[in-house]
Design a protein around this motif. Structure first.
Motif, short mmCIF file in Angstrom:
data_model
loop_
_atom_site.label_atom_id
_atom_site.label_comp_id
_atom_site.label_asym_id
_atom_site.label_seq_id
_atom_site.Cartn_x
_atom_site.Cartn_y
_atom_site.Cartn_z
N VAL A 31 -42.70 -17.64 7.73
CA VAL A 31 -41.17 -16.86 8.40
C VAL A 31 -40.22 -16.05 7.45
O VAL A 31 -39.29 -15.86 8.02
N LYS A 32 -40.59 -15.98 6.27
CA LYS A 32 -40.27 -14.54 5.09
C LYS A 32 -40.59 -13.53 5.24
O LYS A 32 -40.47 -12.52 4.78
N ASN A 33 -41.70 -13.07 6.38
CA ASN A 33 -42.69 -12.23 6.94
C ASN A 33 -44.10 -11.58 5.52
O ASN A 33 -43.62 -10.70 5.83
N GLN A 34 -43.64 -12.83 4.89
CA GLN A 34 -45.18 -12.34 4.26
C GLN A 34 -46.13 -12.70 4.67
O GLN A 34 -46.58 -13.93 4.69
N TRP A 35 -47.13 -11.87 5.22
CA TRP A 35 -48.16 -12.05 6.44
C TRP A 35 -50.04 -12.83 5.38
O TRP A 35 -50.25 -12.12 6.01
N GLY A 36 -49.78 -12.64 3.57
CA GLY A 36 -50.49 -12.84 3.48
C GLY A 36 -52.03 -11.63 3.22
O GLY A 36 -51.31 -10.51 2.70
N GLU A 37 -52.74 -12.61 3.43
CA GLU A 37 -54.09 -11.41 3.32
C GLU A 37 -54.34 -10.56 4.27
O GLU A 37 -55.70 -10.91 4.84
N LEU A 38 -53.39 -9.11 4.16
CA LEU A 38 -53.96 -8.31 5.66
C LEU A 38 -53.54 -6.64 5.00
O LEU A 38 -53.62 -7.41 4.08
N SER A 39 -54.52 -6.09 6.34
CA SER A 39 -54.91 -5.27 5.30
C SER A 39 -53.30 -3.90 5.82
O SER A 39 -52.48 -4.42 6.45
N PRO A 40 -53.44 -3.46 5.04
CA PRO A 40 -52.06 -1.97 4.87
C PRO A 40 -51.48 -1.65 6.07
O PRO A 40 -50.36 -1.80 6.72
N ASP A 41 -53.33 -1.24 7.26
CA ASP A 41 -52.45 -1.12 8.85
C ASP A 41 -51.88 -2.35 8.92
O ASP A 41 -51.22 -2.14 10.40
N ASP A 42 -52.42 -3.74 9.06
CA ASP A 42 -52.07 -5.02 9.96
C ASP A 42 -51.02 -5.21 9.00
O ASP A 42 -49.84 -5.48 10.52
N LEU A 43 -50.57 -4.82 8.53
CA LEU A 43 -49.14 -5.21 7.93
C LEU A 43 -47.98 -4.90 8.44
O LEU A 43 -46.81 -5.27 8.52
#
Length: 90
Positions: A31-43
């Protein structure tokens, strides 16, 4: 991030219950837009999508037991829902 209707898959709920895993810290990050372990493109795609009228965003997190989970929110101008699931359930 507004989650809307929140659903956890039965298999993930059972896993969390069995291993006494609290899913809330992962939701707090999400909910804080901390997306975890994603690629830079997905972020970047998430950050671009977050303010659109309709779309979806995805977060990926690692459970203490080693499995990866997704938290995914989809929305339109009519509805919004979030699903928490094992990555293999997507």
């Amino acid at each position: 991030m507004i989650l809307g209707d929140l659903v956890i898959t039965a298999t993930l709920k059972e896993h969390c219950d069995t291993h006494k895993i609290n899913i809330e810290p992962f939701l707090d990050q999400y909910v804080k837009n901390q997306w975890g372990e994603l690629s830079p493109d997905d972020l970047q795609a998430n950050n671009d999508e977050i303010n659109e009228i309709a779309g979806h965003v995805l977060g990926k997190y690692n459970l203490p037991t080693g499995e990866d989970i997704y938290i995914e929110t989809s929305w339109s101008d009519v509805e919004r829902y979030t699903v928490i699931m094992f990555c293999g359930e997507r």
